[in-house]
Design a protein around this motif. Structure first.
Motif, short mmCIF file in Angstrom:
data_model
loop_
_atom_site.label_atom_id
_atom_site.label_comp_id
_atom_site.label_asym_id
_atom_site.label_seq_id
_atom_site.Cartn_x
_atom_site.Cartn_y
_atom_site.Cartn_z
N UNK A 110 0.81 -1.22 0.00
CA UNK A 110 0.00 0.00 0.00
C UNK A 110 0.84 1.27 0.00
N UNK A 111 2.16 1.12 0.15
CA UNK A 111 3.03 2.29 -0.02
C UNK A 111 3.12 2.71 -1.48
N UNK A 112 2.84 1.77 -2.39
CA UNK A 112 2.93 2.09 -3.83
C UNK A 112 1.96 3.20 -4.21
N UNK A 113 0.65 3.05 -3.96
CA UNK A 113 -0.25 4.16 -4.30
C UNK A 113 -0.01 5.40 -3.47
N UNK A 114 0.57 5.25 -2.27
CA UNK A 114 0.84 6.42 -1.44
C UNK A 114 1.79 7.37 -2.15
N UNK A 115 2.86 6.83 -2.74
CA UNK A 115 3.78 7.67 -3.52
C UNK A 115 3.02 8.46 -4.58
N UNK A 116 2.10 7.79 -5.24
CA UNK A 116 1.44 8.37 -6.41
C UNK A 116 0.33 9.34 -6.03
N UNK A 117 -0.28 9.11 -4.88
CA UNK A 117 -1.28 10.06 -4.39
C UNK A 117 -0.58 11.36 -3.97
#
Length: 254
Positions: A110-117
């Motif tokens: 869930x860190x993946x979408x965090x970067x992109x958000x």
């Protein structure tokens, strides 16, 4: 220029047909698949809209001079679609880690979408102020998210086999290719535009001024010279990116 735009529209039509075919004929079952299908549907539709009404945000460049080409409207749609795609990427890693029995990797996914958000905030700052340096930061955050994704997929590939390992390895190749492209093409392009803006004394807008400007101002151009640099990322974005989004729907669930 017109040939490129026609190609974008043809790809958009193909993408919508592919998504509908998956909806109708693919064995979509389970929570993962239905989430991917919904998220992908948003991404496909927004990319189709943006293919019909292409724009380059900071330059306020549009092909069709209409309110539907509004920079503000297009950026809003793009933000929603990119967040959907980002969550698909996190969901894919979570899904593969579940198959591999790796709960720690599932949490880390869930860190993946965090970067992109977070990247979206920098994107909006650049769009509203016309400062390309925060656009470079946005692209760098996307690269960081894909780098983290590649690391997690590497852990999954090392500890699994069969189709899970194959999908993980394919994801690593795709993520590495994206990171290489962003760091070698996109980030240098935005940094160059930042330096050029500083050299000619570009005055950055306040956020409220930029919002009004992004809503109303459009620079219509059908010149390939004006679009060539951005076509290099718009074309794979609206084709390969969409195909990856649709393909994630078909990854087997639990």
């Amino acid at each position: 220029m017109l040939s490129w735009w026609r190609a974008l529209r043809a790809i958009a039509a193909l993408n919508v047909c592919l998504w509908l075919a998956v909806l109708q004929f693919a064995p979509v079952s389970g929570v993962y698949a239905h989430l991917h299908l919904a998220l992908s549907g948003v991404y496909v539709l927004v990319c189709a809209y943006r293919s019909i009404f292409p724009r380059v945000d900071l330059e306020r460049l549009v092909v069709v001079d209409t309110h539907l080409s509004s920079i503000f409207l297009g950026r809003t749609a793009a933000t929603i679609a990119e967040i959907c795609f980002a969550f698909q990427l996190g969901l894919l890693v979570h899904q593969l880690a579940a198959h591999a029995g790796m709960p720690a990797v599932q949490k880390a996914a869930w860190a993946i979408p965090l970067f992109m958000v977070i990247a979206q905030a920098f994107c909006w700052h650049s769009v509203l102020t016309l400062n390309h340096i925060t656009q470079a930061v946005e692209s760098s955050l996307w690269a960081a998210g894909f780098s983290w994704m590649a690391i997690l997929l590497g852990v999954i590939a090392f500890s699994s086999g069969g189709w899970v390992q194959a999908v993980a390895l394919l994801g690593i190749v795709g993520a590495a290719g994206f990171v290489a492209y962003v760091l070698s093409v996109d980030v240098p392009m935005y940094c160059r535009r930042y330096r050029e803006g500083r050299a000619r004394g570009l005055v950055y807008m306040r956020l409220d001024e930029g919002a009004r400007d992004a809503w109303h101002r459009r620079v219509h151009s059908g010149s390939w010279v004006a679009w060539k640099a951005d076509a290099l990322w718009l074309t794979p974005y609206f084709s390969v990116g969409v195909w990856a989004s649709i393909a994630m729907v078909c990854v087997p669930g639990l």
